[in-house]
Design a protein around this motif. Structure first.
Motif, PDB file in Angstrom:
ATOM      1  N   GLY A  25      62.240  50.068  74.264  1.00  0.00           N
ATOM      2  CA  GLY A  25      63.323  50.189  75.222  1.00  0.00           C
ATOM      3  C   GLY A  25      64.640  49.685  74.689  1.00  0.00           C
ATOM      4  N   GLY A  26      64.593  48.829  73.675  1.00  0.00           N
ATOM      5  CA  GLY A  26      65.828  48.286  73.128  1.00  0.00           C
ATOM      6  C   GLY A  26      65.553  47.045  72.311  1.00  0.00           C
ATOM      7  N   LYS A  27      66.608  46.308  72.034  1.00  0.00           N
ATOM      8  CA  LYS A  27      66.486  45.067  71.278  1.00  0.00           C
ATOM      9  C   LYS A  27      67.072  43.937  72.094  1.00  0.00           C
ATOM     10  CE  LYS A  27      66.480  46.416  66.458  1.00  0.00           C
ATOM     11  NZ  LYS A  27      65.608  45.533  65.742  1.00  0.00           N
ATOM     12  N   TYR A  28      66.440  42.768  72.024  1.00  0.00           N
ATOM     13  CA  TYR A  28      66.943  41.568  72.671  1.00  0.00           C
ATOM     14  C   TYR A  28      66.816  40.433  71.679  1.00  0.00           C
ATOM     15  CZ  TYR A  28      67.530  37.729  75.912  1.00  0.00           C
ATOM     16  OH  TYR A  28      67.970  36.596  76.540  1.00  0.00           O
ATOM     17  N   ARG A  29      67.942  39.850  71.335  1.00  0.00           N
ATOM     18  CA  ARG A  29      68.003  38.759  70.353  1.00  0.00           C
ATOM     19  C   ARG A  29      67.290  39.130  69.054  1.00  0.00           C
ATOM     20  NH1 ARG A  29      67.715  32.983  73.498  1.00  0.00           N
ATOM     21  NH2 ARG A  29      69.440  33.415  74.896  1.00  0.00           N
ATOM     22  N   LEU A  31      64.837  41.234  68.543  1.00  0.00           N
ATOM     23  CA  LEU A  31      63.452  41.694  68.636  1.00  0.00           C
ATOM     24  C   LEU A  31      63.372  42.924  69.527  1.00  0.00           C
ATOM     25  CD1 LEU A  31      61.653  38.279  69.171  1.00  0.00           C
ATOM     26  CD2 LEU A  31      61.814  39.585  67.062  1.00  0.00           C
ATOM     27  N   ASP A  32      62.448  43.833  69.175  1.00  0.00           N
ATOM     28  CA  ASP A  32      62.228  45.025  69.987  1.00  0.00           C
ATOM     29  C   ASP A  32      61.474  44.655  71.251  1.00  0.00           C
ATOM     30  OD1 ASP A  32      63.427  46.649  68.123  1.00  0.00           O
ATOM     31  OD2 ASP A  32      61.546  47.120  67.102  1.00  0.00           O
ATOM     32  N   TRP A  33      61.842  45.276  72.372  1.00  0.00           N
ATOM     33  CA  TRP A  33      61.041  45.145  73.586  1.00  0.00           C
ATOM     34  C   TRP A  33      60.623  46.528  74.022  1.00  0.00           C
ATOM     35  CZ3 TRP A  33      62.696  47.487  78.036  1.00  0.00           C
ATOM     36  CH2 TRP A  33      64.052  47.768  78.146  1.00  0.00           C
ATOM     37  N   LYS A  34      59.431  46.611  74.600  1.00  0.00           N
ATOM     38  CA  LYS A  34      58.849  47.893  74.976  1.00  0.00           C
ATOM     39  C   LYS A  34      58.594  47.937  76.468  1.00  0.00           C
ATOM     40  CE  LYS A  34      56.535  48.491  70.576  1.00  0.00           C
ATOM     41  NZ  LYS A  34      55.290  48.764  69.886  1.00  0.00           N
ATOM     42  N   PHE A  35      58.625  49.157  77.006  1.00  0.00           N
ATOM     43  CA  PHE A  35      58.244  49.370  78.391  1.00  0.00           C
ATOM     44  C   PHE A  35      56.736  49.224  78.518  1.00  0.00           C
ATOM     45  CE2 PHE A  35      62.239  51.773  78.349  1.00  0.00           C
ATOM     46  CZ  PHE A  35      62.842  51.227  79.460  1.00  0.00           C
ATOM     47  N   ARG A  36      56.276  48.735  79.663  1.00  0.00           N
ATOM     48  CA  ARG A  36      54.849  48.684  79.950  1.00  0.00           C
ATOM     49  C   ARG A  36      54.595  49.539  81.185  1.00  0.00           C
ATOM     50  NH1 ARG A  36      52.151  43.507  77.906  1.00  0.00           N
ATOM     51  NH2 ARG A  36      53.695  42.788  76.416  1.00  0.00           N
ATOM     52  N   ASN A  37      53.658  50.456  81.061  1.00  0.00           N
ATOM     53  CA  ASN A  37      53.342  51.382  82.152  1.00  0.00           C
ATOM     54  C   ASN A  37      51.991  51.011  82.752  1.00  0.00           C
ATOM     55  OD1 ASN A  37      55.672  52.925  81.528  1.00  0.00           O
ATOM     56  ND2 ASN A  37      54.539  53.851  79.842  1.00  0.00           N
TER      57      ASN A  37
END
Length: 70
Positions: A25-29, A31-37
């Protein structure tokens, strides 16, 4: 999990929700973050009309009964 409140012990078993990892979903600080379904959608509790001491109310809703009947 055993918990204690004001000297009373009880066991708490939080519901387990099965999820699958989605796309990034993007990067935060940095690190990659992902959506969870959710694998299975949550089951909604049915709405029930009840009466207690001549006062009508409904479970499963936050709106007053008068607003729902209009």
């Amino acid at each position: 999990m055993k918990l204690q409140y004001r000297g009373v012990t009880y066991s708490y078993n939080p519901p387990e929700v099965e999820t699958t990892l989605g796309e990034v979903g993007g990067k935060y600080r940095g690190l990659d973050w992902k959506f969870r379904n959710l694998k299975k959608p949550p089951v909604l509790q049915p709405t029930v009309s009840l009466k207690y001491r001549s006062v009508y109310y409904q479970t499963g809703t936050t709106l007053p009964l008068k607003a729902l009947s209009q």
